[in-house]
Write a protein that holds these residues in place. Structure first.
Motif, PDB file in Angstrom:
ATOM      1  N   HIS A  70      64.587  77.119  16.075  1.00 12.50           N
ATOM      2  CA  HIS A  70      63.931  78.371  16.456  1.00 12.50           C
ATOM      3  C   HIS A  70      63.840  79.319  15.265  1.00 12.50           C
ATOM      4  CE1 HIS A  70      63.763  82.486  18.220  1.00 12.50           C
ATOM      5  NE2 HIS A  70      62.912  81.908  19.048  1.00 12.50           N
ATOM      6  N   ASP A  71      64.856  79.352  14.433  1.00 10.74           N
ATOM      7  CA  ASP A  71      64.827  80.226  13.266  1.00 10.74           C
ATOM      8  C   ASP A  71      63.776  79.777  12.245  1.00 10.74           C
ATOM      9  OD1 ASP A  71      66.869  81.698  14.377  1.00 10.74           O
ATOM     10  OD2 ASP A  71      68.464  80.668  13.266  1.00 10.74           O
ATOM     11  N   HIS A  72      63.433  78.491  12.255  1.00 12.74           N
ATOM     12  CA  HIS A  72      62.428  77.959  11.320  1.00 12.74           C
ATOM     13  C   HIS A  72      61.066  77.798  11.995  1.00 12.74           C
ATOM     14  CE1 HIS A  72      66.108  76.930   9.109  1.00 12.74           C
ATOM     15  NE2 HIS A  72      65.361  76.787   8.030  1.00 12.74           N
ATOM     16  N   ARG A 122      69.027  76.283  17.756  1.00 16.76           N
ATOM     17  CA  ARG A 122      68.875  77.651  17.258  1.00 16.76           C
ATOM     18  C   ARG A 122      68.285  77.637  15.841  1.00 16.76           C
ATOM     19  NH1 ARG A 122      73.743  79.094  17.905  1.00 16.76           N
ATOM     20  NH2 ARG A 122      73.493  79.884  20.029  1.00 16.76           N
ATOM     21  N   GLN A 123      68.674  76.664  15.031  1.00 13.54           N
ATOM     22  CA  GLN A 123      68.103  76.550  13.686  1.00 13.54           C
ATOM     23  C   GLN A 123      66.616  76.235  13.740  1.00 13.54           C
ATOM     24  OE1 GLN A 123      70.181  73.873  11.112  1.00 13.54           O
ATOM     25  NE2 GLN A 123      72.133  74.932  11.294  1.00 13.54           N
TER      26      GLN A 123
END
Length: 423
Positions: free
Chosen positions: A172-174, A169-170
């Motif tokens: 994807h956030d970056h 998820r991190q």
């Protein structure tokens, strides 16, 4: 009926009811979940065993009516996988630790399910090859080591809790950072060169042309292929380039990002995903060049091109997993780069220049142990032979690629806090 539990945040210190069902699934559902995990591992082991039994000429010859796998076989594996956990749980042999099981206990449950399912299959399905079941047991232990034991040990020794879902998820956030770096590196790599991005196409084409001339004109090996040797060689080089580039670039990936790693935090796996983006961009250009060269040689696209994502994705998965491993190892083993370079050169000659038909019959099991070889053959079958890939030959590469990707990713993530100390 809900049992009252003490809530320490309650100001008057009284007991109040708590809905425990929202905290975690019931133990029964957790046990079934772990049983399904074992089922998927054992199914992958059986698929690889099917490939070995039908491809390696050991044991009694198999008749044309031999059925290496069918519904009953996998139904037995499913029942045994879940049943061993249920028996252990109700017999108080398994105690859940939160929502997880002890690593060694998970592995023992897998081995128990492997043994029980093997005995049941041999007793009630006598038509199944005993040698196939031996391969099945071996692959189950190998996959258990890659998917349970090794990652479990690594996660236990990690500095912090490793949640793969949260880490993804991190990433994807970056994703904006990934797009920015990828665009910059593609432009800057060829900004000062005379031919620019055309070097992506020229280098593999020139290498294939030189090797094709050497093997056809000097050694006379081109006659052993059913298609023009240039197409045979270039098609193998294009798909193998995905794996080779990911591994070779992974060796220097962290050193190339030294300044950024020391100053800014970001999910470190972005570095490897960035390599995958670059490799896919390079592959797209070389693939177009391959299509043009094949057209000049009379080899045109066919309906089986719809299956091209299968070997491409498999090669990408295997390359990513291997890159995760060598990227960290390159920091603690300083001579990793020449070692990997020699191994990649050897794999190129063994995988790209030859196919399984060029190997003597008693040694044909050796290419089967090389997962990249089957992927290259599947790509060639589609590109130059106008045939669908042999899906059975991809059972073992698929299971091994997924296992290496998972193990490599965990190995990479549990050591990412130490990157600053080595770069």
């Amino acid at each position: 009926m809900e049992q009252p539990t003490y809530n320490p945040q309650n100001p008057d210190g009284t007991w109040e009811a708590a809905d425990t069902a929202t905290r975690s699934p019931s133990p029964f559902l957790q046990i079934v979940g772990w049983g399904l995990v074992n089922f998927f591992i054992l199914t992958a082991a059986m698929l690889a065993a099917v490939q070995f039994r039908t491809s390696i000429s050991l044991g009694r010859p198999l008749g044309e009516t031999y059925e290496p796998h069918f519904v009953t076989l996998y139904s037995i594996i499913l029942v045994v996988s879940i049943g061993t956990y249920l028996l252990g749980y109700f017999g108080r042999g398994i105690d859940l630790i939160g929502q997880h099981l002890h690593i060694q206990r998970q592995f023992r449950q897998l081995i128990a399910a492997t043994g029980i399912s093997s005995v049941v299959v041999l007793l009630f399905l006598p038509g199944v090859s005993q040698l196939q079941m031996i391969y099945y047991a071996f692959m189950a232990m190998l996959l258990g080591a890659f998917l349970i034991l090794i990652p479990g040990r690594l996660r236990q020794n990690a500095y912090r809790n490793l949640s793969i879902i949260d880490n993804l998820r991190q990433v994807h956030d970056h994703r904006h950072l990934l797009k920015l770096w990828l665009s910059y590196r593609i432009r800057s790599r060829y900004a000062q060169t005379l031919l620019g991005i055309l070097w992506i196409i020229i280098l593999p084409v020139m290498q294939s042309a030189v090797l094709a001339f050497a093997f056809t004109q000097l050694l006379g090996r081109g006659a052993s292929t059913e298609v023009p040797f240039v197409a045979f060689l270039l098609s193998g080089a294009v798909i193998f380039g995905i794996f080779q580039s990911l591994v070779m670039r992974g060796v220097n990936a962290l050193n190339g990002m030294r300044a950024v790693i020391k100053q800014v935090y970001f999910p470190r796996e972005i570095i490897i995903v960035l390599l995958a983006g670059e490799v896919l961009v390079d592959f797209s250009f070389t693939f177009i060049a391959l299509l043009v060269i094949n057209a000049f040689l009379g080899i045109l696209p066919n309906v089986y091109f719809l299956l091209l994502p299968i070997p491409i994705v498999l090669c990408l998965i295997l390359g990513l997993g291997t890159s995760f491993l060598v990227t960290w190892l390159s920091l603690i083993i300083k001579d990793m780069q020449p070692l990997v370079g020699v191994l990649m050169q050897l794999m190129f000659y063994v995988t790209v220049l030859f196919n399984i038909n060029m190997v003597s019959e008693n040694l044909q099991f050796l290419p089967l142990l090389n997962p990249v070889s089957a992927i290259v053959e599947a790509f060639r079958a589609i590109m130059i032979y106008n045939q669908p890939p042999d899906l059975v030959s991809l059972y073992f590469p698929t299971t091994l690629s997924i296992a290496i990707l998972y193990t490599g990713y965990v190995f990479y993530k549990v050591n990412e806090d130490r990157f600053v100390d080595f770069v």
